[in-house]
Design a protein around this motif. Structure first.
Motif, PDB file in Angstrom:
ATOM      1  N   GLN A   7       0.834  -1.205   0.000  1.00 29.11           N
ATOM      2  CA  GLN A   7       0.000   0.000   0.000  1.00 29.11           C
ATOM      3  C   GLN A   7       0.868   1.254   0.000  1.00 29.11           C
ATOM      4  O   GLN A   7       0.571   2.222  -0.700  1.00 29.11           O
ATOM      5  N   GLN A   8       1.932   1.230   0.783  1.00 30.98           N
ATOM      6  CA  GLN A   8       2.852   2.369   0.800  1.00 30.98           C
ATOM      7  C   GLN A   8       3.540   2.515  -0.555  1.00 30.98           C
ATOM      8  O   GLN A   8       3.730   3.634  -1.044  1.00 30.98           O
ATOM      9  N   ALA A   9       3.903   1.395  -1.168  1.00 30.04           N
ATOM     10  CA  ALA A   9       4.516   1.429  -2.504  1.00 30.04           C
ATOM     11  C   ALA A   9       3.554   2.054  -3.509  1.00 30.04           C
ATOM     12  O   ALA A   9       3.959   2.879  -4.344  1.00 30.04           O
ATOM     13  N   GLN A  10       2.294   1.693  -3.418  1.00 27.97           N
ATOM     14  CA  GLN A  10       1.294   2.249  -4.344  1.00 27.97           C
ATOM     15  C   GLN A  10       1.152   3.758  -4.152  1.00 27.97           C
ATOM     16  O   GLN A  10       1.039   4.502  -5.123  1.00 27.97           O
ATOM     17  N   LYS A  11       1.199   4.220  -2.902  1.00 25.20           N
ATOM     18  CA  LYS A  11       1.126   5.663  -2.641  1.00 25.20           C
ATOM     19  C   LYS A  11       2.303   6.393  -3.298  1.00 25.20           C
ATOM     20  O   LYS A  11       2.137   7.480  -3.853  1.00 25.20           O
ATOM     21  N   MET A  12       3.480   5.791  -3.234  1.00 25.15           N
ATOM     22  CA  MET A  12       4.659   6.414  -3.836  1.00 25.15           C
ATOM     23  C   MET A  12       4.531   6.451  -5.363  1.00 25.15           C
ATOM     24  O   MET A  12       4.873   7.458  -5.997  1.00 25.15           O
ATOM     25  N   LEU A  13       4.030   5.376  -5.937  1.00 26.27           N
ATOM     26  CA  LEU A  13       3.827   5.355  -7.398  1.00 26.27           C
ATOM     27  C   LEU A  13       2.779   6.360  -7.819  1.00 26.27           C
ATOM     28  O   LEU A  13       2.930   7.035  -8.847  1.00 26.27           O
ATOM     29  N   ASP A  14       1.706   6.471  -7.041  1.00 25.39           N
ATOM     30  CA  ASP A  14       0.676   7.467  -7.346  1.00 25.39           C
ATOM     31  C   ASP A  14       1.250   8.876  -7.303  1.00 25.39           C
ATOM     32  O   ASP A  14       0.939   9.714  -8.155  1.00 25.39           O
ATOM     33  N   ALA A  15       2.122   9.140  -6.315  1.00 16.56           N
ATOM     34  CA  ALA A  15       2.762  10.458  -6.225  1.00 16.56           C
ATOM     35  C   ALA A  15       3.636  10.712  -7.454  1.00 16.56           C
ATOM     36  O   ALA A  15       3.624  11.811  -8.013  1.00 16.56           O
ATOM     37  N   ALA A  16       4.383   9.691  -7.874  1.00 20.60           N
ATOM     38  CA  ALA A  16       5.243   9.840  -9.063  1.00 20.60           C
ATOM     39  C   ALA A  16       4.401  10.105 -10.310  1.00 20.60           C
ATOM     40  O   ALA A  16       4.742  10.982 -11.114  1.00 20.60           O
TER      41      ALA A  16
END
Length: 128
Positions: free
Chosen positions: A105-114
């Motif tokens: 979930q944290q990884a997905q948040k980072m990808l969404d930010a990118a």
């Protein structure tokens, strides 16, 4: 503070061999960052880039906590220079680390930010 340029110190990129010399890369990037941080002509993009590369070396050595901290520094300097490419790149690197840690979930948040950053960036700013 008079710190000589890294090349004047005889510092050069370590030769690439198998296995990849991540520990040597860490020493290289630490010295380079020391130079950049003390250089009066602060180039925040170079600082952001080198913090990201140093973080990747720590990531490869499985020191994820240190890598994430370094990526926070990369984000700080990328934002300071308004460099969307470097900012997005740091978020992608963070996503990679969270994936290794199985924190999806944290990884997905980072990808969404990118993705959000890259949607607002010019094509010339994008670094992959």
């Amino acid at each position: 503070c008079n710190i000589p340029e890294p090349l004047q110190l005889g510092l050069s990129m370590p030769a690439v061999s198998a296995p990849f010399p991540f520990k040597k890369m860490i020493n290289f990037f630490k010295t380079l960052l020391t130079y950049l941080e003390h250089n009066k002509n602060n180039n925040y993009t170079k600082l952001a880039s080198n913090y990201s590369l140093l973080a990747e070396s720590y990531n490869q050595l499985k020191n994820r906590k240190k890598a994430l901290k370094l990526l926070d520094s990369a984000l700080y300097f990328a934002k300071k220079d308004k460099n969307l490419g470097q900012e997005g790149f740091a978020f992608i690197k963070k996503a990679n680390i969270y994936t290794y840690k199985k924190q999806y979930q944290q990884a997905q948040k980072m990808l969404d930010a990118a993705i959000k950053i890259y949607q607002n960036a010019d094509a010339k700013e994008i670094i992959i």
